[in-house]
Design a protein around this motif. Structure first.
Motif, short mmCIF file in Angstrom:
data_model
loop_
_atom_site.label_atom_id
_atom_site.label_comp_id
_atom_site.label_asym_id
_atom_site.label_seq_id
_atom_site.Cartn_x
_atom_site.Cartn_y
_atom_site.Cartn_z
N ALA A 86 0.82 -1.22 0.00
CA ALA A 86 0.00 0.00 0.00
C ALA A 86 0.85 1.27 0.00
O ALA A 86 0.47 2.27 -0.61
CB ALA A 86 -0.95 0.00 1.19
N LYS A 87 2.01 1.24 0.63
CA LYS A 87 2.83 2.46 0.69
C LYS A 87 3.42 2.83 -0.67
O LYS A 87 3.93 3.93 -0.85
CB LYS A 87 3.95 2.30 1.72
CG LYS A 87 4.97 1.23 1.43
CD LYS A 87 5.96 1.11 2.57
CE LYS A 87 6.92 -0.03 2.35
NZ LYS A 87 7.85 -0.16 3.49
N TYR A 88 3.31 1.93 -1.65
CA TYR A 88 3.82 2.20 -3.00
C TYR A 88 2.70 2.53 -3.99
O TYR A 88 2.92 2.56 -5.20
CB TYR A 88 4.61 1.00 -3.53
CG TYR A 88 5.73 0.58 -2.61
CD1 TYR A 88 6.78 1.44 -2.32
CD2 TYR A 88 5.73 -0.69 -2.03
CE1 TYR A 88 7.81 1.04 -1.47
CE2 TYR A 88 6.76 -1.09 -1.19
CZ TYR A 88 7.80 -0.22 -0.92
OH TYR A 88 8.81 -0.61 -0.09
N PHE A 89 1.49 2.75 -3.48
CA PHE A 89 0.32 3.06 -4.30
C PHE A 89 -0.34 4.34 -3.83
O PHE A 89 -0.36 4.62 -2.63
CB PHE A 89 -0.71 1.93 -4.21
CG PHE A 89 -0.37 0.69 -4.98
CD1 PHE A 89 -1.07 0.35 -6.14
CD2 PHE A 89 0.64 -0.16 -4.56
CE1 PHE A 89 -0.76 -0.79 -6.85
CE2 PHE A 89 0.95 -1.31 -5.26
CZ PHE A 89 0.25 -1.63 -6.41
N CYS A 136 -6.33 5.03 -8.83
CA CYS A 136 -5.24 4.35 -8.14
C CYS A 136 -4.12 4.03 -9.12
O CYS A 136 -4.36 3.60 -10.24
CB CYS A 136 -5.75 3.06 -7.49
SG CYS A 136 -4.47 2.10 -6.66
N ARG A 137 -2.91 4.25 -8.68
CA ARG A 137 -1.74 3.88 -9.48
C ARG A 137 -0.58 3.57 -8.54
O ARG A 137 -0.56 4.02 -7.40
CB ARG A 137 -1.35 4.98 -10.46
CG ARG A 137 -0.79 6.25 -9.85
CD ARG A 137 -1.83 7.30 -9.70
NE ARG A 137 -1.31 8.60 -9.29
CZ ARG A 137 -2.09 9.54 -8.82
NH1 ARG A 137 -3.38 9.33 -8.66
NH2 ARG A 137 -1.59 10.71 -8.47
N LEU A 150 10.20 3.51 -6.40
CA LEU A 150 10.70 4.87 -6.54
C LEU A 150 9.61 5.88 -6.18
O LEU A 150 8.69 5.57 -5.44
CB LEU A 150 11.22 5.06 -7.96
CG LEU A 150 12.30 4.04 -8.37
CD1 LEU A 150 12.51 4.04 -9.87
CD2 LEU A 150 13.60 4.33 -7.63
N GLU A 151 9.72 7.08 -6.72
CA GLU A 151 8.82 8.17 -6.38
C GLU A 151 7.39 7.92 -6.89
O GLU A 151 7.20 7.23 -7.88
CB GLU A 151 9.35 9.50 -6.95
CG GLU A 151 9.25 9.63 -8.46
CD GLU A 151 10.39 9.00 -9.25
OE1 GLU A 151 10.41 9.19 -10.48
OE2 GLU A 151 11.25 8.30 -8.66
N PRO A 152 6.40 8.51 -6.21
CA PRO A 152 5.02 8.41 -6.68
C PRO A 152 4.82 9.15 -8.01
O PRO A 152 5.59 10.07 -8.34
CB PRO A 152 4.20 9.11 -5.59
CG PRO A 152 5.10 9.21 -4.41
CD PRO A 152 6.51 9.23 -4.94
N VAL A 153 3.81 8.75 -8.74
CA VAL A 153 3.35 9.51 -9.91
C VAL A 153 2.52 10.64 -9.31
O VAL A 153 1.50 10.40 -8.67
CB VAL A 153 2.49 8.63 -10.85
CG1 VAL A 153 1.95 9.46 -12.00
CG2 VAL A 153 3.30 7.45 -11.34
#
Length: 145
Positions: free
Chosen positions: A25-28, A56-57, A133-136
């Motif tokens: 979840a921390k990567y979405f 959601c991405r 990596l970084e969020p979109v």
């Protein structure tokens, strides 16, 4: 086809929503759900149906491998996006297929106005690892469509 409501989406999401994807979840951004189709280690490939709520991405990420590796996405329901770093985003819908070679920075997820599911196939390889990596950003994402 776009599905705005969860109720209409569930009727066609043939591989099932599964459970909240809490482990990643921390990567979405937004809620995603995971339904493993095989138990890890019981088959030569790991396959899971991943469902994304509208908007959601996942974060940009890389599936590293020294040999082989990568990921394949088989889109089964709704509409979504896939983008490789430095390339234009690609719209996805039922029947779309994406092969992501190892070591390619990318992200994928639902369109803002549709639920989306794909089967994720982890391609076997040597020296494999995932780098999140970084969020979109909302700014990048909201430019789509």
């Amino acid at each position: 086809m776009k599905y705005n409501t969860k109720e209409e989406f569930e009727k066609i999401n043939m591989f099932g929503e599964g459970v909240p994807n809490e482990m990643f979840a921390k990567y979405f951004i937004g809620n995603s759900y995971l339904n493993p189709l095989v138990k890890p280690g019981e088959a030569p490939l790991f396959l899971a149906n991943v469902t994304f709520e509208p908007g959601c991405r996942n974060n940009w990420h890389i599936h590293h491998a020294t040999k082989g590796g990568g990921q394949m996405l088989i889109c089964t329901a709704g509409e979504g996006w896939y983008q490789e770093d430095g390339k234009e985003p690609v719209g996805l819908k039922e029947g779309s297929f994406v092969y992501i070679p190892a070591n390619v920075k990318h992200w994928h997820g639902a369109k803002a106005d549709s639920w989306f599911s794909h089967i994720s196939v982890e391609v076997p390889g040597e020296g494999g690892s995932n780098e999140w990596l970084e969020p979109v950003s909302d700014e990048e994402y909201n430019k789509l469509e």
